[in-house]
Design a protein around this motif. Structure first.
Motif, PDB file in Angstrom:
ATOM      1  N   ALA A   1       0.847  -1.193   0.000  1.00  0.00           N
ATOM      2  CA  ALA A   1       0.000   0.000   0.000  1.00  0.00           C
ATOM      3  C   ALA A   1       0.882   1.242   0.000  1.00  0.00           C
ATOM      4  O   ALA A   1       1.904   1.298   0.679  1.00  0.00           O
ATOM      5  CB  ALA A   1      -0.910  -0.002   1.228  1.00  0.00           C
TER       6      ALA A   1
ATOM      7  N   GLY B   1       0.742   5.754  -1.473  1.00  0.00           N
ATOM      8  CA  GLY B   1      -0.084   6.927  -1.699  1.00  0.00           C
ATOM      9  C   GLY B   1       0.163   7.983  -0.643  1.00  0.00           C
ATOM     10  O   GLY B   1       1.239   8.060  -0.047  1.00  0.00           O
TER      11      GLY B   1
ATOM     12  N   ASP C   1      -2.245  10.938   2.179  1.00  0.00           N
ATOM     13  CA  ASP C   1      -3.441  11.023   3.028  1.00  0.00           C
ATOM     14  C   ASP C   1      -4.736  11.136   2.217  1.00  0.00           C
ATOM     15  O   ASP C   1      -5.810  10.841   2.728  1.00  0.00           O
ATOM     16  CB  ASP C   1      -3.347  12.234   3.958  1.00  0.00           C
ATOM     17  CG  ASP C   1      -2.311  12.056   5.053  1.00  0.00           C
ATOM     18  OD1 ASP C   1      -1.928  10.900   5.335  1.00  0.00           O
ATOM     19  OD2 ASP C   1      -1.884  13.081   5.627  1.00  0.00           O
TER      20      ASP C   1
ATOM     21  N   HIS D   1      -5.135   6.697  -1.953  1.00  0.00           N
ATOM     22  CA  HIS D   1      -4.525   5.449  -1.479  1.00  0.00           C
ATOM     23  C   HIS D   1      -4.393   4.464  -2.627  1.00  0.00           C
ATOM     24  O   HIS D   1      -5.325   4.294  -3.418  1.00  0.00           O
ATOM     25  CB  HIS D   1      -5.370   4.849  -0.356  1.00  0.00           C
ATOM     26  CG  HIS D   1      -5.620   5.831   0.741  1.00  0.00           C
ATOM     27  ND1 HIS D   1      -6.802   6.534   0.843  1.00  0.00           N
ATOM     28  CD2 HIS D   1      -4.827   6.275   1.742  1.00  0.00           C
ATOM     29  CE1 HIS D   1      -6.722   7.355   1.881  1.00  0.00           C
ATOM     30  NE2 HIS D   1      -5.535   7.224   2.439  1.00  0.00           N
TER      31      HIS D   1
ATOM     32  N   THR E   1      -3.289   0.471  -3.607  1.00  0.00           N
ATOM     33  CA  THR E   1      -3.050  -0.866  -3.068  1.00  0.00           C
ATOM     34  C   THR E   1      -2.739  -1.826  -4.202  1.00  0.00           C
ATOM     35  O   THR E   1      -3.392  -1.793  -5.257  1.00  0.00           O
ATOM     36  CB  THR E   1      -4.261  -1.385  -2.272  1.00  0.00           C
ATOM     37  OG1 THR E   1      -5.431  -1.284  -3.075  1.00  0.00           O
ATOM     38  CG2 THR E   1      -4.461  -0.590  -0.988  1.00  0.00           C
TER      39      THR E   1
END
Length: 146
Positions: free
Chosen positions: A6, A8, A10, A13, A15
């Motif tokens: 994961a 990225g 805040d 994101h 995955t």
């Protein structure tokens, strides 16, 4: 699907639900100019193995300023400017640079070889036991476009 990695920021994101299909230490001049690093740990994933939760928050810019119509785009978060991933306009791959794109670099698999090294770089070939190639590893096959 289970999350393997994961990254990225805040706001956006990323995955990955599978292992990288290619994982190398890049010596190319484009990576040097984009990251400011001497070499860059780069991992390619099949495009469909990487999910992004807020595609609408991505600003896309050419990866290679010398080839602005090339297939790879740098995706930046429109809220904070963080580099999120490289995306392939042809839908073949998505690319992670673990130490730049918010991944746990210590938990990410190490690069298995050196790519895009040549003697004109002005420094000796890597001597860490990993193979060194002038391009991607010879057995790498680009996934089909989606």
């Amino acid at each position: 699907m289970a999350t393997h990695y994961a990254g990225g920021c805040d706001h956006v994101h990323v995955t990955a639900s599978a292992e990288p299909i290619d994982n190398h230490e890049c010596h190319c001049n484009v990576c040097k100019s984009v990251t400011g690093q001497h070499t860059t740990h780069v991992a390619f994933f099949n495009h469909g193995d990487v999910a992004v939760d807020h595609l609408e928050k991505l600003k896309r810019v050419p990866f290679n300023a010398q080839n602005p119509n090339g297939p790879l785009e740098i995706c930046l978060c429109t809220d904070c400017g963080a580099v999120i991933m490289l995306d392939d306009k042809q839908g073949r791959i998505r690319v992670a640079v673990p130490n730049v794109m918010g991944y746990d670099d210590a938990a990410f698999p190490k690069a298995s070889y050196h790519a895009f090294w040549d003697e004109t770089k002005g420094y000796p070939a890597p001597q860490d036991g990993r193979p060194v190639y002038a391009g991607l590893r010879p057995d790498f096959v680009w996934p089909p476009a989606s």
